[in-house]
Design a protein around this motif. Structure first.
Motif, PDB file in Angstrom:
ATOM      1  N   ARG B  38       0.840  -1.208   0.000  1.00  0.00           N
ATOM      2  CA  ARG B  38       0.000   0.000   0.000  1.00  0.00           C
ATOM      3  C   ARG B  38       0.867   1.247   0.000  1.00  0.00           C
ATOM      4  O   ARG B  38       1.555   1.541   0.976  1.00  0.00           O
ATOM      5  CB  ARG B  38      -0.923   0.003   1.219  1.00  0.00           C
ATOM      6  CG  ARG B  38      -1.929  -1.120   1.184  1.00  0.00           C
ATOM      7  CD  ARG B  38      -3.025  -0.887   2.165  1.00  0.00           C
ATOM      8  NE  ARG B  38      -2.540  -0.928   3.539  1.00  0.00           N
ATOM      9  CZ  ARG B  38      -2.837  -1.852   4.418  1.00  0.00           C
ATOM     10  NH1 ARG B  38      -3.642  -2.825   4.079  1.00  0.00           N
ATOM     11  NH2 ARG B  38      -2.365  -1.808   5.637  1.00  0.00           N
ATOM     12  N   GLY B  39       0.834   1.951  -1.127  1.00  0.00           N
ATOM     13  CA  GLY B  39       1.599   3.178  -1.256  1.00  0.00           C
ATOM     14  C   GLY B  39       0.698   4.338  -1.612  1.00  0.00           C
ATOM     15  O   GLY B  39      -0.490   4.354  -1.256  1.00  0.00           O
ATOM     16  N   ARG B  40       1.240   5.270  -2.355  1.00  0.00           N
ATOM     17  CA  ARG B  40       0.519   6.506  -2.692  1.00  0.00           C
ATOM     18  C   ARG B  40      -0.754   6.193  -3.486  1.00  0.00           C
ATOM     19  O   ARG B  40      -0.790   5.294  -4.310  1.00  0.00           O
ATOM     20  CB  ARG B  40       1.475   7.387  -3.519  1.00  0.00           C
ATOM     21  CG  ARG B  40       1.025   8.759  -3.785  1.00  0.00           C
ATOM     22  CD  ARG B  40       0.327   8.921  -5.123  1.00  0.00           C
ATOM     23  NE  ARG B  40       1.200   8.863  -6.262  1.00  0.00           N
ATOM     24  CZ  ARG B  40       0.772   8.896  -7.515  1.00  0.00           C
ATOM     25  NH1 ARG B  40      -0.519   8.963  -7.763  1.00  0.00           N
ATOM     26  NH2 ARG B  40       1.618   8.842  -8.496  1.00  0.00           N
ATOM     27  N   HIS B  41      -1.796   6.970  -3.228  1.00  0.00           N
ATOM     28  CA  HIS B  41      -3.104   6.730  -3.832  1.00  0.00           C
ATOM     29  C   HIS B  41      -3.113   7.093  -5.302  1.00  0.00           C
ATOM     30  O   HIS B  41      -2.398   7.986  -5.744  1.00  0.00           O
ATOM     31  CB  HIS B  41      -4.184   7.557  -3.149  1.00  0.00           C
ATOM     32  CG  HIS B  41      -4.181   7.462  -1.668  1.00  0.00           C
ATOM     33  ND1 HIS B  41      -3.158   7.953  -0.903  1.00  0.00           N
ATOM     34  CD2 HIS B  41      -5.066   6.919  -0.807  1.00  0.00           C
ATOM     35  CE1 HIS B  41      -3.411   7.723   0.365  1.00  0.00           C
ATOM     36  NE2 HIS B  41      -4.566   7.096   0.458  1.00  0.00           N
ATOM     37  N   VAL B  42      -3.976   6.414  -6.040  1.00  0.00           N
ATOM     38  CA  VAL B  42      -4.206   6.722  -7.453  1.00  0.00           C
ATOM     39  C   VAL B  42      -5.698   6.973  -7.622  1.00  0.00           C
ATOM     40  O   VAL B  42      -6.523   6.253  -7.054  1.00  0.00           O
ATOM     41  CB  VAL B  42      -3.765   5.543  -8.346  1.00  0.00           C
ATOM     42  CG1 VAL B  42      -4.138   5.799  -9.792  1.00  0.00           C
ATOM     43  CG2 VAL B  42      -2.272   5.316  -8.208  1.00  0.00           C
ATOM     44  N   LEU B  43      -6.051   8.021  -8.335  1.00  0.00           N
ATOM     45  CA  LEU B  43      -7.460   8.271  -8.656  1.00  0.00           C
ATOM     46  C   LEU B  43      -7.695   7.739 -10.066  1.00  0.00           C
ATOM     47  O   LEU B  43      -7.128   8.259 -11.024  1.00  0.00           O
ATOM     48  CB  LEU B  43      -7.770   9.765  -8.596  1.00  0.00           C
ATOM     49  CG  LEU B  43      -7.791  10.381  -7.207  1.00  0.00           C
ATOM     50  CD1 LEU B  43      -7.898  11.894  -7.293  1.00  0.00           C
ATOM     51  CD2 LEU B  43      -8.956   9.837  -6.405  1.00  0.00           C
ATOM     52  N   THR B  44      -8.509   6.715 -10.173  1.00  0.00           N
ATOM     53  CA  THR B  44      -8.646   6.038 -11.468  1.00  0.00           C
ATOM     54  C   THR B  44      -9.739   6.681 -12.303  1.00  0.00           C
ATOM     55  O   THR B  44     -10.574   7.448 -11.813  1.00  0.00           O
ATOM     56  CB  THR B  44      -8.968   4.553 -11.254  1.00  0.00           C
ATOM     57  OG1 THR B  44     -10.143   4.467 -10.460  1.00  0.00           O
ATOM     58  CG2 THR B  44      -7.831   3.850 -10.560  1.00  0.00           C
TER      59      THR B  44
END
Lengths: 205, 179, 726
Positions: B38-44
């Protein structure tokens, strides 16, 4: 030009059937709507407002009452106005497929009238003939019951010849011009304002 | 402690001398991450329309135990929508200093819009730069803010110091990591 | 009347509905269509309970259960809707807690309700405060067996600029339709079509502005929503601040919802004695001024131009500006200021020794009110004299209409206001003959049985000695009634004096009427009693141009067409850069009444508390703190330097105890206001230009993001880059 501007005797007659009170005036809504629709085939927004003013209510209320009954129309209809019941029983018996078939065969959408002026279609809420679903109502004439695709095609073909087959279930009671109610068999039913007799003096409850 | 014990211990040491080292000399070498890291978020985005999946509902912010997420919604322009439906996130910010990378935002998201990616190289100099906005997290934006700044400054392609076995997990729609 | 709910015996007054009986016993029943101030109709069928009553035998005695010897309970064969079921002596009620039949019926009903309800809670503004959401969670199955297409309808149907309708979300509870019919008496909404395709619509080309916003509060789902607050935040993100609305003298209870320092939404609060649960559209939607274009720092005129400054610089500028004017300083404040702020101004004026102090708007003389709003709602005759309630005090109009439909105030139980008051009926019979309106044409005319077009300050004298048949009829209405109320507005009060008051009390005494006087400003009833009018030799606000130097708090004389300046130095304390502020020498930032603690007095004389909502106001200060700065500049020390000090000052001088005011306020007739000529006529106007919502003018409100984006170009949607350096 308003519809009722030159029809004072008619208005007086209709309003005389109801108590002379604000609530009573509102009750005259249905016969007024029927009067306009019989004359013009539908009730336009201008007429709704006119009737609202006559009854002392608002056009919203008039439209609400009108839209409750499938027999009042806000748009002009074709000569043959076909109403397909789309509520639960008819839906389970295949009224959605019937509707799709009807719309594609007649090439007409709800609210429109077919090019030859014959047909208009409408989905309506329960017509109260669940035992014989699916049901199609033709104008004010009566019900065609258990309408399969073949029966629908036969009905349309007959209507194209302007020879509507007799409905399976005609409207049980019709109201004549003079306000008298008659069954399909020609018997008088119900009361009419013409039968009114003065109440016996003293009154007995 | 006897001599024998010492010899035993040295024996273990000697045997390990000839094994392949486990240590990765990061950052020269890429570290191998598991896809579920779990790392930096991605907005898909929706792959077919390119519209953002995020509808600005703030449920991620409500679920966040660290109060790291701030969402401000607005109404879509019907002719030029940002997301399907009426609502989109006008502002979507995650404070990466506060984030504990627990993944509750991802679980709360009703549209699968916010997904925890694998990027972890976020170190930066100023607090304000660690508040990531939409422009830092939308899919298609590779690397963290300092990495992109470095790439822009030097003119060299952005380098990520990790690889993911088998590539990014399927929830990270449209994200590609070196494998 | 003894009723047993789930085995809990309770004692209730006759006429209580079964729904209230259940809640009174501490049990719960889900409901959507019932509402405390609307008629119960049993539309949603959620409040099902099992009910049974004892039965009397031929001998007139209760039939007894042979096993227990207790009266035998004859259970009704099916679950009953408790909102329309009247609890009767000895009735037994079972809720879902003890009855599986009820639990199953409610879960099934919930499944029906949810058949066509879209699953868009994440984008719905009602989410988190939605009755349907809560009740589905508490009483639903949690799953639906419905496998067909849901109903599809217009999801974005604006009924007006303020209210947006999502027809898919509507569950046909009919609260909005009943609200318009029963409360403001406008039949503008109704069900169209029938069955599952029923939807809400209007044929009137939009909802009438006035009280339409209340339907957003009472909608149990997210079908009717506040368009001004659309998508501004989720319900759990708002800071809720219950406070009092100070746009008009009614003082409605409201809740201010702020988020991130911005006022996003106002919803109505419940105050049984003032506004019940209804507020006007201005109070609900006219809040954008609290967020938009706020003045956040002091401004000082340097070289003919207003420049941003610190408070210290502003104080220094004021020190220089006020010097040479001595005590020839006028202190003026807006009549929506709190009592504490008024006290601070009076204390400073006394310390300076200036008689020129005033609040605006006010009338030269304001007679005392003797009626409360509850008196209005329960009156049997009402005469409205020279008032345009829509501009002066809109909620009074609703209370008048309440009187016309019977004046039935819902009962109160352990759980609060009765949820289903069976005395309230749908389409209530109204008695317009109870209402006479004398004055200019207004919205209230439509409901009045007697309408007398007239204007001018002599209306009261003409009513007391009627010269026309209409006025005679109005006077007769008052004379023949048992509990008549006379309501006076701006048109008659603008010319009022002590003789007017005497004539008024003479008339009221003669006909036995109570009097409701609508003051000019939201708190002018309270401020008027603080000696906040020009003393001997003082100049009123209307003669601002003759004062040597002036301090104006939240007043905009330039916009009224008055000279916007004193003869010399002018200081303006305001929330916005008004026309007057633009011409001032020093401008101090103020805070709105949503951001104040303090006390206001409404038209009945009820002390109502204000609470502070967390809004971003920069360096804005309320009047008390601004006056401390002014006092410093004037070289005096005011005895009032804070809220506590102001309250202590008010208690010491007038015996007003404001510190421990209960949340609902306290009815305490204020001191009669002092009289002083105004030299101006007050023209009431509810909506001010800055209150009109312009949502597109709101910025993102997150400082720093734009600045950061400018530092270097961000690739917003770049082509996929080759990864790494290999």
């Amino acid at each position: 030009m308003t519809y009722f501007a030159d029809k004072h005797p008619l208005l007086a007659d209709i309003f005389s059937r109801y108590p002379d009170s604000p609530q009573g005036r509102r009750s005259a809504l249905m016969p007024l709507l029927r009067e306009v629709q019989n004359a013009e085939g539908f009730v336009s927004e201008a007429r709704m407002r006119e009737i609202a003013d006559l009854c002392g209510t608002t056009a919203t209320e008039v439209r609400s009452v009108m839209s409750f009954y499938s027999t009042y129309h806000t748009l002009p209809t074709g000569r043959y106005h076909l109403q397909v019941c789309s509520t639960l029983m008819c839906a389970l018996a295949g009224s959605d497929e019937l509707w799709d078939h009807l719309v594609s065969v007649l090439d007409v959408q709800p609210g429109d009238v077919s090019a030859d002026g014959r047909f208009s279609v409408q989905k309506v809420e329960c017509l109260g003939s669940c035992g014989t679903a699916p049901v199609v109502q033709l104008g004010d004439e009566g019900y065609y019951e258990n309408v399969t695709r073949q029966k629908c095609d036969r009905l349309i073909a007959a209507l194209r010849q302007d020879a509507p087959p007799p409905p399976d279930n005609p409207v049980p009671v019709t109201v004549r011009e003079d306000g008298r109610q008659m069954t399909a068999a020609g018997e008088r039913v119900g009361a009419s304002i013409h039968d009114r007799k003065p109440l016996p003096a003293g009154g007995d409850r | 402690m006897s001599v024998l014990d010492i010899a035993k211990g040295m024996g273990v040491t000697l045997s390990k001398l000839f094994q392949k080292p486990v240590t990765v000399s990061y950052p020269e070498e890429r570290v191998t991450l598991q896809p579920r890291f779990r790392g930096r978020h991605v907005l898909t985005r929706h792959p077919d329309t390119g519209l953002e999946k995020c509808i600005g509902c703030s449920l991620c912010a409500a679920a966040c135990p660290a109060y790291a997420i701030y969402v401000e919604a607005a109404e879509n322009d019907p002719l030029n929508p940002t997301s399907p439906g009426e609502r989109y996130a006008k502002v979507y910010e995650i404070n990466m200093l506060r984030c504990i990378f627990c993944g509750l935002c991802e679980e709360a998201c009703p549209t699968g819009a916010v997904v925890l990616g694998n990027e972890f190289e976020l170190a930066d100099y100023r607090y304000g730069d660690l508040v990531y906005g939409k422009e830092d997290m939308l899919v298609g934006v590779d690397g963290s803010l300092p990495q992109r700044r470095e790439a822009a400054r030097t003119g060299r392609p952005l380098r990520r110091g990790f690889r993911v076995e088998g590539g990014a997990r399927p929830e990270l729609e449209g994200v590609e990591y070196p494998s | 009347m003894k009723v047993t709910i789930d085995g809990i015996p309770v004692d209730l007054p006759a006429g209580t509905s079964a729904l209230d009986a259940v809640f009174h016993a501490g049990r719960d029943v889900p409901y959507f269509c019932a509402h405390p101030y609307l008629s119960p109709v049993g539309a949603c069928r959620m409040c099902l309970v099992e009910a049974g009553t004892p039965r009397k035998g031929k001998d007139g005695a209760f039939e007894l259960d042979e096993a227990t010897g207790q009266p035998k309970i004859f259970w009704m064969p099916k679950p009953m809707a408790s909102c329309t079921l009247q609890a009767t002596e000895g009735m037994h009620i079972r809720t879902a807690k003890t009855s599986d039949v009820v639990a199953k019926a409610q879960a099934g009903m919930m499944e029906f309700t949810l058949l066509n309800h879209p699953l868009d809670c994440p984008t719905c503004d009602k989410g988190g405060a939605c009755e349907l959401q809560d009740r589905a969670f508490e009483y639903g199955y949690g799953a639906s067996r419905y496998g067909f297409d849901r109903r599809h309808a217009d999801k974005h149907y604006a009924l007006s600029d303020f209210i947006i309708l999502d027809q898919e979300r509507c569950i046909h509870c009919k609260r909005c339709v009943r609200y318009f019919e029963e409360v403001p008496g406008q039949e503008v909404l109704d069900f169209i079509e029938r069955g599952g395709h029923t939807f809400i619509d209007t044929e009137e080309g939009g909802l009438p502005v006035g009280f339409q916003g209340n339907i957003a509060d009472i909608c149990p789902v997210g079908a009717l929503l506040d368009n001004v607050a659309r998508f501004r935040g989720r319900n759990w993100e708002y800071d809720h601040t219950p406070t009092t609305c100070t746009l008009c003298p009614v003082g409605c209870s409201i809740t201010v919802d702020a988020r991130n320092g911005r006022l996003e939404r106002v919803v109505a609060g419940e105050h049984r004695d003032v506004n019940e649960v209804w507020i006007c559209d201005a109070g609900r939607f006219g809040h954008v001024f609290a967020t938009e274009e706020r003045l956040t720092v002091p401004l000082v005129r340097v070289g003919g131009e207003l420049r941003e400054a610190t408070w210290d610089q502003a104080i220094e500028a004021m020190r220089q500006g006020f010097s040479g004017h001595g005590s020839n300083v006028g202190l003026y404040l807006s009549a929506d200021s709190t009592l504490e702020e008024g006290a601070a101004l009076v204390a400073l004026a006394e310390a300076v020794g200036t008689p020129s102090r005033d609040h605006w708007p006010r009338y030269p003389h304001t007679p005392m009110s003797t009626a409360t709003l509850t008196d209005v709602a329960t009156a049997d005759a009402l005469v409205v004299l020279g008032a345009d309630l829509g501009e002066e005090a809109p909620v009074v109009e609703l209370r008048i209409l309440e009187a016309l439909r019977g004046g039935l105030l819902p009962a109160e139980f352990a759980h609060g206001t009765a949820i289903a008051d069976l005395r309230l009926t749908e389409r209530p019979a109204r008695t317009p003959e109870k209402l006479a309106v004398i004055g200019r044409e207004s919205r209230l005319w439509r409901h009045a049985g007697l309408r007398v077009p007239a204007e001018g300050p002599d209306l009261l004298a003409r009513l007391a000695r009627p010269d026309t048949p209409d006025l005679q009829a109005a006077l007769r209405l008052l004379e023949e009634a048992e509990k008549p109320v006379l309501i006076l507005g701006a048109d008659v009060l603008n010319g009022a004096d002590t003789a007017f008051s005497a004539a008024l009390s003479g008339l009221a005494g003669r006909v036995g009427a109570k009097v409701l006087v609508i003051p000019a400003g939201p708190n002018s009833r309270g401020l008027g009693g603080l000696n906040l009018v020009p003393g001997a030799g003082g100049l009123p606000y209307g003669r601002l141009g003759e004062v040597g130097a002036a301090f104006l708090s939240r007043l905009d004389p330039a916009a009224q067409g008055l000279p916007g300046r004193a003869r010399g130095f002018t200081v303006v304390h305001d929330t916005h850069l008004t026309a007057t502020a633009q011409g001032a020498d020093v401008v101090l930032p103020a805070v709105t009444n949503y951001e104040k603690r303090g006390t206001t007095v409404n038209l009945e004389g009820r002390l109502l508390p204000l609470a502070q909502a967390p809004l971003r106001a920069g360096e804005g200060a309320d009047l008390i703190r601004a006056l401390v700065a002014v006092a410093e500049a004037l070289g005096v020390r005011s005895p009032v330097r804070g809220l506590r000090g102001a309250q202590a000052w008010l208690e010491a001088r007038y015996g007003l105890r404001l510190a421990e005011l209960p949340a609902g306020g306290r009815l305490q007739p204020p001191r009669p206001p002092q009289d002083a000529a105004t030299g101006l006529a007050h023209a009431p106007q509810l909506w001010k230009p800055r209150m009109l919502p312009r949502p597109e003018r709101r910025g993102s409100g997150v400082p720093g993001r734009e600045a950061r984006a400018e530092r270097w170009e961000l690739p917003l949607a770049p082509a996929p880059q080759p990864g790494g350096d290999d």
